[in-house]
Design a protein around this motif. Structure first.
Motif, PDB file in Angstrom:
ATOM      1  N   THR A 199      -2.338 -13.852  -6.986  1.00 10.91           N
ATOM      2  CA  THR A 199      -1.627 -12.597  -7.299  1.00 10.91           C
ATOM      3  C   THR A 199      -1.006 -11.981  -6.041  1.00 10.91           C
ATOM      4  OG1 THR A 199      -3.697 -11.360  -7.119  1.00 10.91           O
ATOM      5  CG2 THR A 199      -3.031 -12.055  -9.322  1.00 10.91           C
ATOM      6  N   ALA A 200      -1.629 -12.217  -4.872  1.00 15.91           N
ATOM      7  CA  ALA A 200      -1.098 -11.620  -3.634  1.00 15.91           C
ATOM      8  C   ALA A 200       0.203 -12.276  -3.185  1.00 15.91           C
ATOM      9  CB  ALA A 200      -2.138 -11.679  -2.524  1.00 15.91           C
ATOM     10  N   THR A 201       0.622 -13.360  -3.868  1.00 20.40           N
ATOM     11  CA  THR A 201       1.922 -13.962  -3.537  1.00 20.40           C
ATOM     12  C   THR A 201       3.016 -13.477  -4.500  1.00 20.40           C
ATOM     13  OG1 THR A 201       1.647 -15.869  -4.993  1.00 20.40           O
ATOM     14  CG2 THR A 201       0.784 -16.093  -2.750  1.00 20.40           C
ATOM     15  N   ASP A 203       5.653 -11.030  -6.716  1.00 19.61           N
ATOM     16  CA  ASP A 203       6.480  -9.826  -6.612  1.00 19.61           C
ATOM     17  C   ASP A 203       6.030  -8.781  -7.639  1.00 19.61           C
ATOM     18  OD1 ASP A 203       8.381 -10.990  -4.691  1.00 19.61           O
ATOM     19  OD2 ASP A 203       8.939 -12.285  -6.376  1.00 19.61           O
ATOM     20  N   LYS A 218      -6.650  -5.980  -2.554  1.00 17.77           N
ATOM     21  CA  LYS A 218      -6.540  -7.345  -1.999  1.00 17.77           C
ATOM     22  C   LYS A 218      -5.753  -8.286  -2.934  1.00 17.77           C
ATOM     23  CE  LYS A 218     -10.704  -9.349  -3.968  1.00 17.77           C
ATOM     24  NZ  LYS A 218     -11.921 -10.060  -3.876  1.00 17.77           N
ATOM     25  N   HIS A 219      -5.597  -7.904  -4.194  1.00 16.57           N
ATOM     26  CA  HIS A 219      -4.860  -8.743  -5.151  1.00 16.57           C
ATOM     27  C   HIS A 219      -3.356  -8.528  -5.109  1.00 16.57           C
ATOM     28  CE1 HIS A 219      -8.915  -8.605  -6.961  1.00 16.57           C
ATOM     29  NE2 HIS A 219      -8.630  -9.831  -7.340  1.00 16.57           N
ATOM     30  N   VAL A 220      -2.916  -7.564  -4.314  1.00 11.84           N
ATOM     31  CA  VAL A 220      -1.522  -7.112  -4.394  1.00 11.84           C
ATOM     32  C   VAL A 220      -0.908  -7.155  -2.995  1.00 11.84           C
ATOM     33  CG1 VAL A 220      -0.077  -5.125  -4.940  1.00 11.84           C
ATOM     34  CG2 VAL A 220      -2.098  -5.596  -6.328  1.00 11.84           C
ATOM     35  N   ARG A 221       0.260  -7.770  -2.875  1.00  8.87           N
ATOM     36  CA  ARG A 221       0.904  -7.749  -1.557  1.00  8.87           C
ATOM     37  C   ARG A 221       1.661  -6.423  -1.384  1.00  8.87           C
ATOM     38  NH1 ARG A 221       6.080  -7.742  -1.633  1.00  8.87           N
ATOM     39  NH2 ARG A 221       7.309  -8.894  -3.157  1.00  8.87           N
ATOM     40  N   ALA A 222       1.858  -6.027  -0.141  1.00  7.33           N
ATOM     41  CA  ALA A 222       2.541  -4.760   0.128  1.00  7.33           C
ATOM     42  C   ALA A 222       3.934  -4.798  -0.496  1.00  7.33           C
ATOM     43  CB  ALA A 222       2.638  -4.524   1.634  1.00  7.33           C
ATOM     44  N   ALA A 224       4.662  -4.891  -3.754  1.00  9.83           N
ATOM     45  CA  ALA A 224       4.726  -5.500  -5.088  1.00  9.83           C
ATOM     46  C   ALA A 224       4.707  -4.408  -6.167  1.00  9.83           C
ATOM     47  CB  ALA A 224       3.544  -6.448  -5.287  1.00  9.83           C
ATOM     48  N   LYS A 251      -0.153   0.786  -1.387  1.00  7.60           N
ATOM     49  CA  LYS A 251       0.192  -0.590  -0.996  1.00  7.60           C
ATOM     50  C   LYS A 251       1.312  -1.122  -1.888  1.00  7.60           C
ATOM     51  CE  LYS A 251      -2.025  -4.871   0.350  1.00  7.60           C
ATOM     52  NZ  LYS A 251      -3.151  -5.775   0.180  1.00  7.60           N
TER      53      LYS A 251
END
Ligand code: NAD
Length: 284
Positions: A199-201, A203, A218-222, A224, A251
């Motif tokens: 999930t961190a990859t 959009d 931690k599951h989410v990229r900045a 997203a 985030k």
């Protein structure tokens, strides 16, 4: 980063205004559109949902029959009711409520709903039409996620969307709808080895697992976008999503609230489907 709130209320209101006008036109012609809610349980959460659907229908000028089959309903009994409503000219649309009685699965009964009245898109024919990219009713929650993203101007073509959940009524149909919008889709589930690594990859992350607080920072990229489909009852009785909003806020670029995000759009789309079923069914 400020995290925008992706409210569904405005969108739901716009859909409802159009639905009400279409329902009024039907009422002035052959009579109000009519939805049958078939309830094979005595579950309090289901009763709450049925009541909210009845109120939504009433506000829009849609007639609603609640068919209470109780928690002891059998596969044969539920199928017979669904088949009778499917054949009944006075019924335009059918929704089967869950939970189903112990020992009864949706697969046992959903094929008894004729596809032209299957406004929540649960029958195998409706799901197959969706998978093939053909016209039919689409599960309203999945459609609501796509409509909410589009309403807020979030592009999907070429973007990586991680869908967390693979049920036949939310996760899988949503993956099909996102593919049709040219997104690159990853479907995660309870056996996904490292959920955060996937999930961190993405959009866009859509949480539809029915697990309170499953998706956290931690599951989410900045940057997203996060859509929370979860509608879970917390121990204190409040309705809460699958996303730990406190750790995702700041985030993510945007997050849909629970309540007030996907939920109102889902109800609005269901009612739109009822009117569509009445318009097409009566003209045939
Ligand atoms: P379900 O129980 O049928 O499916 C849950 C899915 O989540 C399964 O595919 C499972 O593999 C996956 N999952 C469970 N735990 C997981 C984990 N730890 N990690 C990754 N995946 C996991 O549920 P459903 O009917 O698809 O509903 C999902 C959620 O959406 C629920 O909270 C439900 O209340 C909510 N919902 C909301 C609406 C709405 O209108 N907002 C409508 C329908 C459902």
């Amino acid at each position: 980063m400020d995290t925008a709130s992706l409210s569904g209320k405005e969108l739901a209101a716009a859909i409802n205004a159009e639905t009400k006008a279409r329902a009024t036109a039907l009422t002035e012609g052959a009579g109000a559109p009519r939805l049958a809610l078939v309830v094979p349980n005595d579950d309090p959460a289901s009763a709450w949902y049925v009541n909210s659907l009845r109120k939504a229908a009433e506000r829009l000028g849609i007639a609603c029959d609640t068919v209470d089959l109780g928690p002891d309903a059998t596969v044969t009994g539920i199928r017979a009711e669904l088949a009778a409503r499917s054949a009944d000219h006075a019924t335009d649309a059918i929704m089967l409520q869950t939970p189903l009685p112990v020992g009864v699965s949706l697969d046992d009964v959903s094929s008894a709903i004729v596809a032209t009245k299957d406004v929540d898109g649960v029958s195998p024919l409706s799901l197959g039409l969706l998978a093939a990219g053909l016209d039919g009713f689409v599960p309203a929650t999945s459609e609501a996620v796509v409509e909410l993203l589009e309403h807020h101007g979030i592009p999907l073509a070429g973007r990586h969307v991680a869908v967390v959940g693979r049920s036949n009524i939310v996760g899988k149909p949503l993956a099909q709808l996102l593919l049709a919008k040219d997104a690159t889709v990853t479907v995660c589930h309870s056996r996904t080895a490292d959920l955060a690594a996937v999930t961190a990859t993405a959009d866009v992350v859509v949480a539809a697992a029915g697990r309170i607080g499953l998706i956290c920072g931690k599951h989410v990229r900045a940057g997203a976008v996060v859509i929370d489909v979860g509608t879970n009852e917390a121990p204190d009785g409040t309705i809460t999503g699958d996303v730990d909003a406190a750790s995702v806020r700041g985030k993510a670029a945007a997050l849909s609230p629970v309540p007030g995000g996907v939920g109102p759009v889902t109800t609005a789309l269901l009612m739109r489907h009822v009117v569509t079923a009445a318009e097409t069914g009566r003209s045939n």
